[in-house]
Design a protein around this motif. Structure first.
Motif, PDB file in Angstrom:
ATOM      1  N   THR A  74     -29.844 -11.089 -40.662  1.00  0.00           N
ATOM      2  CA  THR A  74     -30.847 -10.054 -40.915  1.00  0.00           C
ATOM      3  C   THR A  74     -30.208  -8.673 -40.925  1.00  0.00           C
ATOM      4  O   THR A  74     -30.514  -7.838 -41.790  1.00  0.00           O
ATOM      5  N   GLY A  75     -29.316  -8.414 -39.988  1.00  0.00           N
ATOM      6  CA  GLY A  75     -28.625  -7.124 -39.936  1.00  0.00           C
ATOM      7  C   GLY A  75     -27.785  -6.867 -41.166  1.00  0.00           C
ATOM      8  O   GLY A  75     -27.783  -5.764 -41.719  1.00  0.00           O
ATOM      9  N   VAL A  76     -27.074  -7.881 -41.632  1.00  0.00           N
ATOM     10  CA  VAL A  76     -26.236  -7.727 -42.828  1.00  0.00           C
ATOM     11  C   VAL A  76     -27.103  -7.479 -44.060  1.00  0.00           C
ATOM     12  O   VAL A  76     -26.771  -6.657 -44.911  1.00  0.00           O
ATOM     13  N   LEU A  77     -28.235  -8.166 -44.156  1.00  0.00           N
ATOM     14  CA  LEU A  77     -29.122  -7.969 -45.304  1.00  0.00           C
ATOM     15  C   LEU A  77     -29.813  -6.603 -45.269  1.00  0.00           C
ATOM     16  O   LEU A  77     -30.098  -6.020 -46.314  1.00  0.00           O
ATOM     17  N   MET A  78     -30.109  -6.077 -44.100  1.00  0.00           N
ATOM     18  CA  MET A  78     -30.797  -4.794 -43.978  1.00  0.00           C
ATOM     19  C   MET A  78     -29.859  -3.597 -44.053  1.00  0.00           C
ATOM     20  O   MET A  78     -30.310  -2.472 -44.281  1.00  0.00           O
ATOM     21  N   LEU A  79     -28.559  -3.800 -43.889  1.00  0.00           N
ATOM     22  CA  LEU A  79     -27.599  -2.701 -43.853  1.00  0.00           C
ATOM     23  C   LEU A  79     -27.644  -1.813 -45.102  1.00  0.00           C
ATOM     24  O   LEU A  79     -27.685  -0.585 -44.970  1.00  0.00           O
ATOM     25  N   PRO A  80     -27.663  -2.351 -46.333  1.00  0.00           N
ATOM     26  CA  PRO A  80     -27.736  -1.456 -47.499  1.00  0.00           C
ATOM     27  C   PRO A  80     -29.022  -0.617 -47.526  1.00  0.00           C
ATOM     28  O   PRO A  80     -28.996   0.548 -47.921  1.00  0.00           O
ATOM     29  N   PHE A  81     -30.143  -1.190 -47.107  1.00  0.00           N
ATOM     30  CA  PHE A  81     -31.401  -0.445 -47.106  1.00  0.00           C
ATOM     31  C   PHE A  81     -31.379   0.658 -46.050  1.00  0.00           C
ATOM     32  O   PHE A  81     -31.883   1.751 -46.274  1.00  0.00           O
ATOM     33  N   LEU A  82     -30.799   0.370 -44.898  1.00  0.00           N
ATOM     34  CA  LEU A  82     -30.698   1.386 -43.858  1.00  0.00           C
ATOM     35  C   LEU A  82     -29.717   2.484 -44.258  1.00  0.00           C
ATOM     36  O   LEU A  82     -29.948   3.660 -43.989  1.00  0.00           O
ATOM     37  N   ALA A  83     -28.625   2.116 -44.924  1.00  0.00           N
ATOM     38  CA  ALA A  83     -27.659   3.111 -45.388  1.00  0.00           C
ATOM     39  C   ALA A  83     -28.277   4.026 -46.430  1.00  0.00           C
ATOM     40  O   ALA A  83     -27.986   5.223 -46.480  1.00  0.00           O
ATOM     41  N   LEU A  84     -29.137   3.491 -47.272  1.00  0.00           N
ATOM     42  CA  LEU A  84     -29.812   4.295 -48.292  1.00  0.00           C
ATOM     43  C   LEU A  84     -30.684   5.370 -47.654  1.00  0.00           C
ATOM     44  O   LEU A  84     -30.836   6.463 -48.204  1.00  0.00           O
ATOM     45  N   GLN A  85     -31.228   5.107 -46.488  1.00  0.00           N
ATOM     46  CA  GLN A  85     -32.059   6.090 -45.806  1.00  0.00           C
ATOM     47  C   GLN A  85     -31.253   7.280 -45.314  1.00  0.00           C
ATOM     48  O   GLN A  85     -31.813   8.350 -45.075  1.00  0.00           O
ATOM     49  N   LEU A  86     -29.949   7.128 -45.161  1.00  0.00           N
ATOM     50  CA  LEU A  86     -29.099   8.222 -44.692  1.00  0.00           C
ATOM     51  C   LEU A  86     -28.701   9.175 -45.821  1.00  0.00           C
ATOM     52  O   LEU A  86     -28.220  10.264 -45.558  1.00  0.00           O
ATOM     53  N   ILE A  87     -28.891   8.772 -47.065  1.00  0.00           N
ATOM     54  CA  ILE A  87     -28.552   9.618 -48.208  1.00  0.00           C
ATOM     55  C   ILE A  87     -29.717  10.578 -48.447  1.00  0.00           C
ATOM     56  O   ILE A  87     -30.868  10.151 -48.533  1.00  0.00           O
ATOM     57  N   PRO A  88     -29.434  11.885 -48.564  1.00  0.00           N
ATOM     58  CA  PRO A  88     -30.522  12.847 -48.795  1.00  0.00           C
ATOM     59  C   PRO A  88     -31.244  12.588 -50.122  1.00  0.00           C
ATOM     60  O   PRO A  88     -30.627  12.158 -51.106  1.00  0.00           O
ATOM     61  N   ASP A  89     -32.547  12.855 -50.142  1.00  0.00           N
ATOM     62  CA  ASP A  89     -33.351  12.646 -51.345  1.00  0.00           C
ATOM     63  C   ASP A  89     -32.817  13.449 -52.532  1.00  0.00           C
ATOM     64  O   ASP A  89     -32.830  12.982 -53.670  1.00  0.00           O
ATOM     65  N   GLN A  90     -32.335  14.668 -52.277  1.00  0.00           N
ATOM     66  CA  GLN A  90     -31.823  15.512 -53.354  1.00  0.00           C
ATOM     67  C   GLN A  90     -30.598  14.898 -54.008  1.00  0.00           C
ATOM     68  O   GLN A  90     -30.404  15.014 -55.222  1.00  0.00           O
ATOM     69  N   ALA A  91     -29.753  14.235 -53.238  1.00  0.00           N
ATOM     70  CA  ALA A  91     -28.557  13.605 -53.802  1.00  0.00           C
ATOM     71  C   ALA A  91     -28.931  12.444 -54.721  1.00  0.00           C
ATOM     72  O   ALA A  91     -28.337  12.266 -55.790  1.00  0.00           O
ATOM     73  N   ILE A  92     -29.934  11.674 -54.332  1.00  0.00           N
ATOM     74  CA  ILE A  92     -30.384  10.559 -55.178  1.00  0.00           C
ATOM     75  C   ILE A  92     -31.061  11.100 -56.429  1.00  0.00           C
ATOM     76  O   ILE A  92     -30.862  10.582 -57.530  1.00  0.00           O
ATOM     77  N   GLU A  93     -31.837  12.176 -56.291  1.00  0.00           N
ATOM     78  CA  GLU A  93     -32.481  12.782 -57.463  1.00  0.00           C
ATOM     79  C   GLU A  93     -31.428  13.317 -58.433  1.00  0.00           C
ATOM     80  O   GLU A  93     -31.529  13.116 -59.648  1.00  0.00           O
ATOM     81  N   GLN A  94     -30.392  13.984 -57.921  1.00  0.00           N
ATOM     82  CA  GLN A  94     -29.341  14.511 -58.781  1.00  0.00           C
ATOM     83  C   GLN A  94     -28.579  13.385 -59.481  1.00  0.00           C
ATOM     84  O   GLN A  94     -28.203  13.515 -60.648  1.00  0.00           O
TER      85      GLN A  94
END
Length: 160
Positions: free
Chosen positions: A14-34
């Motif tokens: 479960t931890g390995v499967l959730m790691l990419p989703f949790l890492a995505l939360q650390l990226i600022p919204d502006q960086a993903i928008e850009q």
């Protein structure tokens, strides 16, 4: 002992499967928008959004989204949410679920598989024709009525 080992294996998976989703939360919204703006710009499409937020687990929500070229507006949505389907990701397929609102009454729903091949279906119900930028620029503000749009996407095989 055997039950405890199964518990630990389940926690680790479960931890390995959730790691990419949790890492995505650390990226600022502006960086993903850009990144989205640059990706679309490489295809000649401009993107503007009043609000661009990333939710958990990996959904992207926008308000007042406008897609177009440098001269024309192609698509305008008051609200749009895009989220990936989880189980196709495990099979190596990127499949997205779309949900949004266009104008006062228009409702957009659909699913699109982006990789490995493009296919999907998008349905827009109760779309007011005055909310379509292409129609209002071509015919003026006198356009009225409601439309239902059913789009089926499929990538044809290439025989090069």
């Amino acid at each position: 002992m055997n039950r405890q080992r199964l518990y630990w294996v389940a926690c680790i998976v479960t931890g390995v499967l959730m790691l990419p989703f949790l890492a995505l939360q650390l990226i600022p919204d502006q960086a993903i928008e850009q990144a989205a703006v640059r990706l679309l710009a490489s295809h000649g499409i401009t993107m503007q959004a009043r609000q661009f937020t990333v939710g958990f687990p990996a959904s992207v929500s926008t308000s007042d989204l406008t897609l177009g070229t440098t001269t024309d507006t192609l698509f305008k949505a008051d609200q749009l949410r895009v989220r990936p389907r989880f189980f196709p990701l495990l099979l190596g397929r990127l499949s997205l679920v779309l949900d949004g609102r266009i104008g006062a009454t228009g409702r957009l729903e659909g699913h699109v598989q982006v990789a490995p091949r493009i296919k999907g279906q998008v349905l827009v119900n109760q779309l007011q024709l005055g909310d379509l930028p292409a129609l209002t620029s071509a015919f003026g503000n006198g356009v009225s009525g409601a439309a239902r749009i059913d789009l089926t996407l499929s990538e044809s095989s290439r025989n090069d």
